[in-house]
Design an enzyme around this catalytic site. Structure first.
Site, PDB file in Angstrom:
ATOM      1  N   ASP A   1      -7.479 -50.056 -29.721  1.00  0.00           N
ATOM      2  CA  ASP A   1      -7.866 -51.466 -29.813  1.00  0.00           C
ATOM      3  C   ASP A   1      -9.169 -51.716 -30.579  1.00  0.00           C
ATOM      4  O   ASP A   1      -9.247 -52.683 -31.359  1.00  0.00           O
ATOM      5  CB  ASP A   1      -7.960 -52.097 -28.412  1.00  0.00           C
ATOM      6  CG  ASP A   1      -6.620 -52.066 -27.701  1.00  0.00           C
ATOM      7  OD1 ASP A   1      -5.612 -51.751 -28.365  1.00  0.00           O
ATOM      8  OD2 ASP A   1      -6.581 -52.335 -26.493  1.00  0.00           O
TER       9      ASP A   1
ATOM     10  N   HIS B   1      -2.593 -46.202 -24.743  1.00  0.00           N
ATOM     11  CA  HIS B   1      -2.211 -47.104 -25.823  1.00  0.00           C
ATOM     12  C   HIS B   1      -3.315 -48.117 -26.124  1.00  0.00           C
ATOM     13  O   HIS B   1      -3.183 -48.924 -27.039  1.00  0.00           O
ATOM     14  CB  HIS B   1      -0.915 -47.817 -25.388  1.00  0.00           C
ATOM     15  CG  HIS B   1      -0.322 -48.715 -26.408  1.00  0.00           C
ATOM     16  ND1 HIS B   1      -0.380 -48.436 -27.760  1.00  0.00           N
ATOM     17  CD2 HIS B   1       0.342 -49.878 -26.294  1.00  0.00           C
ATOM     18  CE1 HIS B   1       0.237 -49.416 -28.418  1.00  0.00           C
ATOM     19  NE2 HIS B   1       0.674 -50.289 -27.544  1.00  0.00           N
ATOM     20  N   CYS B   2      -4.432 -48.084 -25.356  1.00  0.00           N
ATOM     21  CA  CYS B   2      -5.421 -49.157 -25.516  1.00  0.00           C
ATOM     22  C   CYS B   2      -6.762 -48.692 -26.056  1.00  0.00           C
ATOM     23  O   CYS B   2      -7.125 -49.022 -27.188  1.00  0.00           O
ATOM     24  CB  CYS B   2      -5.634 -49.863 -24.179  1.00  0.00           C
ATOM     25  SG  CYS B   2      -4.155 -50.686 -23.608  1.00  0.00           S
ATOM     26  N   ILE B   3      -7.506 -47.934 -25.240  1.00  0.00           N
ATOM     27  CA  ILE B   3      -8.906 -47.653 -25.578  1.00  0.00           C
ATOM     28  C   ILE B   3      -9.059 -46.936 -26.934  1.00  0.00           C
ATOM     29  O   ILE B   3      -9.951 -47.278 -27.710  1.00  0.00           O
ATOM     30  CB  ILE B   3      -9.617 -46.866 -24.444  1.00  0.00           C
ATOM     31  CG1 ILE B   3      -9.363 -47.523 -23.081  1.00  0.00           C
ATOM     32  CG2 ILE B   3     -11.103 -46.745 -24.692  1.00  0.00           C
ATOM     33  CD1 ILE B   3      -9.896 -48.917 -22.912  1.00  0.00           C
TER      34      ILE B   3
END
Ligand SMILES: NC(=O)c1ccc[n+]([C@@H]2O[C@H](COP(=O)([O-])OP(=O)(O)OC[C@H]3O[C@@H](n4cnc5c(N)ncnc54)[C@H](O)[C@@H]3O)[C@@H](O)[C@H]2O)c1
Length: 445
Positions: free
Chosen positions: A277, A272-274
């Site tokens: 974001d 869900h991040c790299i």
């Protein structure tokens, strides 16, 4: 003064702490506050999650059910879907998702929904903290005006800060308490109160001068990873073309004790991040007429890795005089990283879809993920879910190619290379000794 009153409540552990969104970030956080002696209340829109917590059951790998049960039984922790209870809370921490729209623009609708619930009940004396990863300016430009529409004033009536989450699911070494926490308030009082609150559950709190700095720091951290993984992936493709062992190259470079930090290639980035974001940062940059080229380049390189993995499968099958069409391919692991059950943005989904589009019969085994579902973007299986198969000798033997997509610890790789004819290893799961003993032909990223 709001700040002093809050600090007293926190010091005496009389402060009631609300966490909105009980996912990978919110659940560990609210349990940490409850464990530290505060009363923790988790607010969820998903009733089944709230019910599980209240029954003493955890659905997040890093949080033990026994701990949740103990905290619920001792009335230190409860979960609810009733946002009216926000009024009783002294600090409210927002941990909701921040996905991207199809256009790759930030989708802050979950933050807005949570903020709307807070706004309806905002009262004097509350500290509001945003933890969801977002673009610099969200706290000042979006949350503050919303909360001030109530007529209440920052500092005089309430405090507002941003503190990015850095949780690393599945990492037993670093958990909430021993990951340093960055805190940036919209005002000095907000920073002070938020930093004081976190100091009760985190060993090391690093205060910065504004919410914007804290927001940007989080995006720098994740963009740093995306760019460096992109560099490692490019190196891997280059080494493949030059017939050089990438992993040996990285191991050698990493012996330099300064000025180098190893990053590793893989089948593509997930979670869900790299993958998401950096887009928050490049979107904000574009608003200011700035083109963030590193971010674009890293995304381009990283998003092509599933295609490269499929090329390796094709090359391997070709050497065996086999066509992709009709070949049986067994994926080991579909989670985006080892020893967790998260398949969000996992490159495995794209790899499966690409293999199917070439006519491969695809199976997978993942001890953490019993089923994967495909949305419109992954449609070659007619939208039907795929179920994890048991890793039997027969399953390995009958595969024309086994692809290690996630290097889960509990897989017996020795058995895999004894039985499989061809293995594509995208994670360097097969170390040197294993490779020497291998009956299988091995292609490494
Ligand atoms: N997962 C990670 O490793 C990680 C690490 C660092 C930062 N983050 C950031 O933290 C944030 C949360 O991520 P996550 O992985 O915990 O997400 P998640 O999807 O696991 O959890 C979010 C939870 O919020 C709930 N929710 C959604 N809208 C809500 C609302 N209006 N009110 C109450 N609950 C609501 C969802 O039902 C879900 O349970 C994101 O911004 C993410 O970028 C995640």
């Amino acid at each position: 003064m709001v700040k002093n009153d809050l600090i007293t409540l926190i010091r005496d552990k009389r402060a009631q702490i609300a966490v909105i969104g009980l996912g990978y970030v919110g659940l560990p956080l609210v349990t940490e506050f409850a464990r530290a002696g505060f009363t923790g209340v988790g607010f969820e829109v998903d009733k089944s999650k709230a019910d599980q917590i209240n029954q003493g059951r955890s659905y997040i790998g890093d949080v033990e059910s026994a701990l949740v049960k103990e905290l619920v039984d001792s009335k230190k922790l409860q979960a609810t879907t009733d946002f009216a209870q926000l009024k009783d809370c002294d600090a409210i921490i927002i941990c909701v998702p921040t996905p991207l729209r199809k256009t790759k623009e930030p989708d802050v609708s979950f933050i807005l929904a949570a903020a709307e619930e807070i706004k309806q009940r905002l009262r004097r004396g509350q500290l509001i903290i945003l933890e969801s990863t977002t673009y610099p300016g969200t706290t000042d430009e979006v949350l503050l005006p919303m909360l001030e529409e109530t007529g209440l004033k920052l500092d005089q009536d309430f405090l507002l800060a941003f503190s990015p989450e850095r949780v690393d699911p599945g990492n037993p070494q670093f958990q909430t308490h021993n990951i340093p926490k960055v805190v940036g308030g919209v005002t000095g009082d907000s920073t002070e109160a938020a930093a004081f609150l976190y100091s009760h559950v985190v060993n090391d709190v690093h205060s910065v001068s504004s919410a914007r700095v804290a927001e940007a720091a989080k995006l720098l951290e994740n963009t740093f990873r995306a760019v460096n993984i992109g560099m490692a992936n490019e190196m891997a493709r280059l080494c493949y073309a030059l017939n050089i062992d990438t992993w040996e190259v990285i191991r050698a470079a990493a012996t330099k004790p300064f000025g180098f930090m190893p990053f590793y290639p893989g089948p593509g980035i997930g979670g869900h991040c790299i993958p998401l974001d950096p887009h928050y940062l490049s979107w904000k940059a574009r608003q200011h007429g700035f083109d963030s080229r590193f971010i674009g380049l890293a995304e381009e390189v990283n998003s092509r890795m599933p295609e490269h993995v499929v090329q390796l499968v094709s090359d391997g099958l070709n050497d065996d005089r086999k066509a992709m069409n009709g070949s049986r391919v067994l994926l080991l692991g579909v989670a985006y990283k080892k020893d967790i059950d998260d398949v969000r943005e996992s490159p495995a989904l794209s790899i499966i879809d690409r293999l199917r589009s070439k006519g491969c019969e695809v199976h997978y085994h993942d001890p953490f993920v019993s089923e994967v579902r495909f949305d419109d973007a992954h449609s070659h299986g007619n939208g039907a879910p795929l179920t994890s198969v048991e890793l039997t000798d027969q399953e390995i033997k009958t595969a024309d190619c086994v692809v290690i997509v996630t290097d889960h610890s509990q897989i017996d790789y020795r058995r895999v290379i004894e039985l499989a004819p061809l293995v594509v290893d995208t994670r360097n799961a097969l170390n040197g000794d294993l490779r020497k003993e291998s009956a299988a032909r091995i292609i490494r990223l």
